[in-house]
Every structure is written in C-alpha cells, then in structure tokens.
Scaffold this motif. Structure first.
Motif, PDB file in Angstrom:
ATOM      1  N   TYR A  30      23.843  -5.072  46.144  1.00 43.64           N
ATOM      2  CA  TYR A  30      23.469  -6.412  45.688  1.00 43.64           C
ATOM      3  C   TYR A  30      24.689  -7.218  45.235  1.00 43.64           C
ATOM      4  CZ  TYR A  30      18.408  -5.527  45.775  1.00 43.64           C
ATOM      5  OH  TYR A  30      17.103  -5.276  46.163  1.00 43.64           O
ATOM      6  N   GLY A  31      25.851  -6.595  45.260  1.00 44.86           N
ATOM      7  CA  GLY A  31      27.074  -7.309  44.935  1.00 44.86           C
ATOM      8  C   GLY A  31      27.570  -7.132  43.519  1.00 44.86           C
ATOM      9  N   PHE A  32      26.929  -6.219  42.773  1.00 44.20           N
ATOM     10  CA  PHE A  32      27.349  -5.971  41.394  1.00 44.20           C
ATOM     11  C   PHE A  32      28.378  -4.845  41.327  1.00 44.20           C
ATOM     12  CE2 PHE A  32      22.876  -7.473  40.908  1.00 44.20           C
ATOM     13  CZ  PHE A  32      23.158  -8.652  40.250  1.00 44.20           C
ATOM     14  N   LYS A  33      29.206  -4.889  40.302  1.00 43.48           N
ATOM     15  CA  LYS A  33      30.122  -3.790  40.026  1.00 43.48           C
ATOM     16  C   LYS A  33      29.325  -2.756  39.248  1.00 43.48           C
ATOM     17  CE  LYS A  33      34.948  -2.957  38.878  1.00 43.48           C
ATOM     18  NZ  LYS A  33      36.184  -3.519  38.310  1.00 43.48           N
ATOM     19  N   SER A  34      29.015  -1.650  39.923  1.00 39.22           N
ATOM     20  CA  SER A  34      28.049  -0.688  39.416  1.00 39.22           C
ATOM     21  C   SER A  34      28.731   0.613  38.994  1.00 39.22           C
ATOM     22  CB  SER A  34      27.021  -0.404  40.522  1.00 39.22           C
ATOM     23  OG  SER A  34      26.021   0.478  40.104  1.00 39.22           O
ATOM     24  N   ALA A  35      28.286   1.181  37.860  1.00 39.01           N
ATOM     25  CA  ALA A  35      28.906   2.390  37.318  1.00 39.01           C
ATOM     26  C   ALA A  35      27.855   3.406  36.880  1.00 39.01           C
ATOM     27  CB  ALA A  35      29.822   2.041  36.152  1.00 39.01           C
ATOM     28  N   TYR A  36      28.339   4.615  36.600  1.00 40.19           N
ATOM     29  CA  TYR A  36      27.475   5.748  36.207  1.00 40.19           C
ATOM     30  C   TYR A  36      28.096   6.440  35.002  1.00 40.19           C
ATOM     31  CZ  TYR A  36      25.527  10.522  36.609  1.00 40.19           C
ATOM     32  OH  TYR A  36      24.952  11.745  36.377  1.00 40.19           O
ATOM     33  N   TYR A  37      27.211   6.960  34.114  1.00 38.54           N
ATOM     34  CA  TYR A  37      27.712   7.682  32.949  1.00 38.54           C
ATOM     35  C   TYR A  37      26.715   8.750  32.530  1.00 38.54           C
ATOM     36  CZ  TYR A  37      29.822   8.539  28.368  1.00 38.54           C
ATOM     37  OH  TYR A  37      30.427   9.129  27.272  1.00 38.54           O
ATOM     38  N   LYS A  38      27.246   9.933  32.230  1.00 39.50           N
ATOM     39  CA  LYS A  38      26.442  11.045  31.719  1.00 39.50           C
ATOM     40  C   LYS A  38      27.229  11.712  30.604  1.00 39.50           C
ATOM     41  CE  LYS A  38      23.661  14.936  33.401  1.00 39.50           C
ATOM     42  NZ  LYS A  38      23.148  15.602  34.619  1.00 39.50           N
ATOM     43  N   ALA A  39      26.644  11.772  29.426  1.00 34.08           N
ATOM     44  CA  ALA A  39      27.377  12.269  28.256  1.00 34.08           C
ATOM     45  C   ALA A  39      27.822  13.715  28.401  1.00 34.08           C
ATOM     46  CB  ALA A  39      26.518  12.107  27.001  1.00 34.08           C
ATOM     47  N   ALA A  40      26.943  14.563  28.914  1.00 31.66           N
ATOM     48  CA  ALA A  40      27.266  15.990  29.054  1.00 31.66           C
ATOM     49  C   ALA A  40      26.656  16.533  30.335  1.00 31.66           C
ATOM     50  CB  ALA A  40      26.751  16.768  27.850  1.00 31.66           C
ATOM     51  N   MET A  41      27.433  17.362  31.017  1.00 30.94           N
ATOM     52  CA  MET A  41      27.030  17.862  32.329  1.00 30.94           C
ATOM     53  C   MET A  41      27.312  19.354  32.430  1.00 30.94           C
ATOM     54  SD  MET A  41      28.188  16.034  35.908  1.00 30.94           S
ATOM     55  CE  MET A  41      28.089  14.427  35.113  1.00 30.94           C
ATOM     56  N   SER A  42      26.285  20.140  32.748  1.00 29.97           N
ATOM     57  CA  SER A  42      26.439  21.589  32.881  1.00 29.97           C
ATOM     58  C   SER A  42      26.283  22.020  34.338  1.00 29.97           C
ATOM     59  CB  SER A  42      25.383  22.310  32.027  1.00 29.97           C
ATOM     60  OG  SER A  42      25.464  21.924  30.681  1.00 29.97           O
ATOM     61  N   GLY A  43      26.649  23.282  34.605  1.00 35.89           N
ATOM     62  CA  GLY A  43      26.493  23.830  35.950  1.00 35.89           C
ATOM     63  C   GLY A  43      27.485  23.282  36.947  1.00 35.89           C
ATOM     64  N   ASN A  44      28.732  23.123  36.517  1.00 35.69           N
ATOM     65  CA  ASN A  44      29.758  22.540  37.381  1.00 35.69           C
ATOM     66  C   ASN A  44      30.701  23.611  37.928  1.00 35.69           C
ATOM     67  OD1 ASN A  44      29.191  19.551  36.851  1.00 35.69           O
ATOM     68  ND2 ASN A  44      29.428  20.348  34.780  1.00 35.69           N
ATOM     69  N   ILE A  45      31.436  23.271  38.965  1.00 38.99           N
ATOM     70  CA  ILE A  45      32.378  24.202  39.575  1.00 38.99           C
ATOM     71  C   ILE A  45      33.803  23.683  39.426  1.00 38.99           C
ATOM     72  CG2 ILE A  45      30.667  25.044  41.227  1.00 38.99           C
ATOM     73  CD1 ILE A  45      32.004  23.304  43.362  1.00 38.99           C
ATOM     74  N   LYS A  46      34.757  24.597  39.579  1.00 41.52           N
ATOM     75  CA  LYS A  46      36.165  24.236  39.439  1.00 41.52           C
ATOM     76  C   LYS A  46      36.763  23.879  40.793  1.00 41.52           C
ATOM     77  CE  LYS A  46      36.911  27.226  35.414  1.00 41.52           C
ATOM     78  NZ  LYS A  46      37.622  28.398  34.865  1.00 41.52           N
ATOM     79  N   ASN A  47      37.758  22.963  40.756  1.00 39.97           N
ATOM     80  CA  ASN A  47      38.470  22.634  41.987  1.00 39.97           C
ATOM     81  C   ASN A  47      39.599  23.638  42.219  1.00 39.97           C
ATOM     82  OD1 ASN A  47      40.544  21.941  40.232  1.00 39.97           O
ATOM     83  ND2 ASN A  47      40.359  19.733  40.545  1.00 39.97           N
ATOM     84  N   GLU A  48      40.415  23.385  43.214  1.00 41.83           N
ATOM     85  CA  GLU A  48      41.478  24.328  43.571  1.00 41.83           C
ATOM     86  C   GLU A  48      42.524  24.481  42.467  1.00 41.83           C
ATOM     87  OE1 GLU A  48      42.359  20.217  45.177  1.00 41.83           O
ATOM     88  OE2 GLU A  48      40.651  21.612  45.192  1.00 41.83           O
ATOM     89  N   ASN A  49      42.560  23.522  41.557  1.00 42.10           N
ATOM     90  CA  ASN A  49      43.499  23.588  40.439  1.00 42.10           C
ATOM     91  C   ASN A  49      42.884  24.198  39.176  1.00 42.10           C
ATOM     92  OD1 ASN A  49      45.588  22.298  41.930  1.00 42.10           O
ATOM     93  ND2 ASN A  49      44.595  20.322  41.554  1.00 42.10           N
ATOM     94  N   GLY A  50      41.634  24.644  39.294  1.00 42.08           N
ATOM     95  CA  GLY A  50      40.963  25.269  38.172  1.00 42.08           C
ATOM     96  C   GLY A  50      40.329  24.291  37.195  1.00 42.08           C
ATOM     97  N   LYS A  51      40.250  23.011  37.563  1.00 39.82           N
ATOM     98  CA  LYS A  51      39.649  22.005  36.700  1.00 39.82           C
ATOM     99  C   LYS A  51      38.173  21.858  37.034  1.00 39.82           C
ATOM    100  CE  LYS A  51      39.880  17.112  35.428  1.00 39.82           C
ATOM    101  NZ  LYS A  51      40.536  15.799  35.660  1.00 39.82           N
ATOM    102  N   LEU A  52      37.332  21.819  36.002  1.00 37.42           N
ATOM    103  CA  LEU A  52      35.906  21.613  36.213  1.00 37.42           C
ATOM    104  C   LEU A  52      35.644  20.200  36.726  1.00 37.42           C
ATOM    105  CD1 LEU A  52      34.199  23.338  33.142  1.00 37.42           C
ATOM    106  CD2 LEU A  52      33.885  23.936  35.546  1.00 37.42           C
ATOM    107  N   ILE A  53      34.857  20.108  37.778  1.00 33.09           N
ATOM    108  CA  ILE A  53      34.502  18.819  38.357  1.00 33.09           C
ATOM    109  C   ILE A  53      33.051  18.509  38.004  1.00 33.09           C
ATOM    110  CG2 ILE A  53      34.213  17.517  40.499  1.00 33.09           C
ATOM    111  CD1 ILE A  53      37.106  18.118  39.810  1.00 33.09           C
ATOM    112  N   PRO A  54      32.768  17.349  37.425  1.00 39.83           N
ATOM    113  CA  PRO A  54      31.385  16.984  37.101  1.00 39.83           C
ATOM    114  C   PRO A  54      30.579  16.721  38.375  1.00 39.83           C
ATOM    115  CG  PRO A  54      32.846  15.130  36.662  1.00 39.83           C
ATOM    116  CD  PRO A  54      33.722  16.290  37.020  1.00 39.83           C
ATOM    117  N   GLY A  55      29.812  17.713  38.781  1.00 38.01           N
ATOM    118  CA  GLY A  55      29.141  17.669  40.075  1.00 38.01           C
ATOM    119  C   GLY A  55      28.179  16.510  40.250  1.00 38.01           C
ATOM    120  N   ASP A  56      27.376  16.227  39.224  1.00 43.72           N
ATOM    121  CA  ASP A  56      26.431  15.117  39.330  1.00 43.72           C
ATOM    122  C   ASP A  56      27.170  13.794  39.501  1.00 43.72           C
ATOM    123  OD1 ASP A  56      24.421  16.935  39.007  1.00 43.72           O
ATOM    124  OD2 ASP A  56      23.932  16.380  36.951  1.00 43.72           O
TER     125      ASP A  56
END
Length: 227
Positions: A30-56
C-alpha cells in the motif's frame, strides 16, 4: 510517529507470524514503510558464526521483503523452543520490560506502521522468577491494541471466547479477529466464524487459507485498526 498493532493468538503454532508477515507485506504494498517487532523469540537456530537468528523475524523480513534489520526486530532471542521465561532460565538474559519497550520505541520514528507479535498465547510469561512479566504487561506498557489470530477449525469457539474474555478482564483492547487455515465452504468453519463474532462482539476481518501470499484487508481498514 508510527501507528502500531499487537498480534496475539489463541495459542502456539496458530500462525501469528504467518499472518503478521502477510500484514507487513500488505502494508508495504500500500506504499507504507512497514516494520515488525517481537519482544522475545524462542526456538531459534544459530548461523555459521554461532549467532542466534530470530527465525520469526527472518520469516517476516523475507516474505514481506522489507529492509528492516533483524537486530531491530527482536531484542531477546533464545535457542530453546520453550516459553521465553523458561528459555531465559536455561540460557540466561531474561527479559527486561524497560529494554523491550525502549527497543520498540526506538523504531517508532522510522516507520509508518509497526506490527508487533506476541510469544505464544496471551498468557505466555516473558519472565518468571525474581520478576514476573507477562505479555499483557508489555502490551500495556506500550499502550497497544490487539488483533487475535486463531485457527478456523474445531475447538476455536472456546479458544477465542476465553481469550477475548481474559483480555477484556485485563483491560486489553481487542479490536478484531483473523482466522488462519480457512477452508472456504466448510460448514463447520463458516459456523465457527459466526459463533465467534456473536460471542465476542468482534468482527472477523480476514480469513486466510493455507499457502495464501496475500491478505484481503483494505488500506482504510488498516488505518482504522492501527493506533
């Protein structure tokens, strides 16, 4: 200053993230600058550098094709696929309500619309121990209204009615219902929609089928829902 809405659900794996992604995507279209936010996220996996990536967050980012960074989307990321309160007991870094709120407020000037998502159902604890923080505490702290996401199938009448009742009792403003896994023409599902509207006094604003890549919500309705 942006407008926001909180996406809650009748439980875990209801499809909140999927619906949130469709909403973020639609707002962008619709032409809006749209964003997402989640305070806490569980059940995530790590990337190749060992950092947790927020999957959702990554799912929303990829589906909606937004430029918002993953780091901006979620301040508390855990590996264990359990409630954030338990994940933080195991992994450390418990949720601080002030931090979760400040991170949300830090992006409010950057976007037109922010779609926030909860962890699990409305009663999900974010922290439980020396401090007790529930999703409702975050919602109230950020002065958010909510949309309820639920499965359209068997059992949803009870799930929706109880969730809506609880939120009303807690002084949380619930604005509408979105159904997921909708099967057009299914007599039980069509009746579920009518019964849930009757029991809660809320409008079902969208019914999403499996695999849908679009959500049928008008620009004007979005503008009336977000605050």
């Amino acid at each position: 200053m942006s407008k926001s809405i909180f996406i809650t659900g009748t439980g875990t794996d209801i499809g909140k993230t999927y619906i949130a992604a469709l909403i973020v995507k639609k707002l962008k279209e619709y032409g809006f600058k749209s964003a997402y936010y989640k305070a806490a996220m569980s059940g995530n996996i790590k990337n190749e550098n060992g950092k947790l990536i927020p999957g959702d967050a990554k799912f929303v980012k990829d589906m909606a094709e937004i430029e918002q960074s993953l780091d901006e989307m979620c301040p508390y990321v855990y590996e264990r696929a359990v409630s954030p309160h338990l994940a933080s007991k195991i992994e450390g870094n418990p949720v601080d309500l002030k931090v979760a709120k400040e991170n949300y407020e830090s992006i409010k000037d950057k976007y037109d619309y922010i779609t926030l998502e909860g962890s699990g159902g409305i009663l999900c604890p974010l922290r439980f121990g020396d401090k007790k923080i529930f999703l409702e505490d975050f919602i109230k702290a950020c002065k958010l209204s909510s949309i309820l996401v639920a499965d359209t199938g068997l059992g949803t009448i009870n799930d929706i009615a109880l969730t809506a009742f609880y939120m009303k009792e807690k002084g949380l403003n619930l604005k509408a219902i979105i159904f997921n896994n909708y099967i057009e023409g299914d007599i039980m599902q069509e009746d579920n929609i009518k019964m849930c509207e009757y029991l809660t006094g809320l409008k079902v604003i969208a019914c999403v089928k499996k695999g849908d890549t679009d959500i049928d919500i008008s620009k004007e309705l979005f503008e009336s829902l977000y605050e």
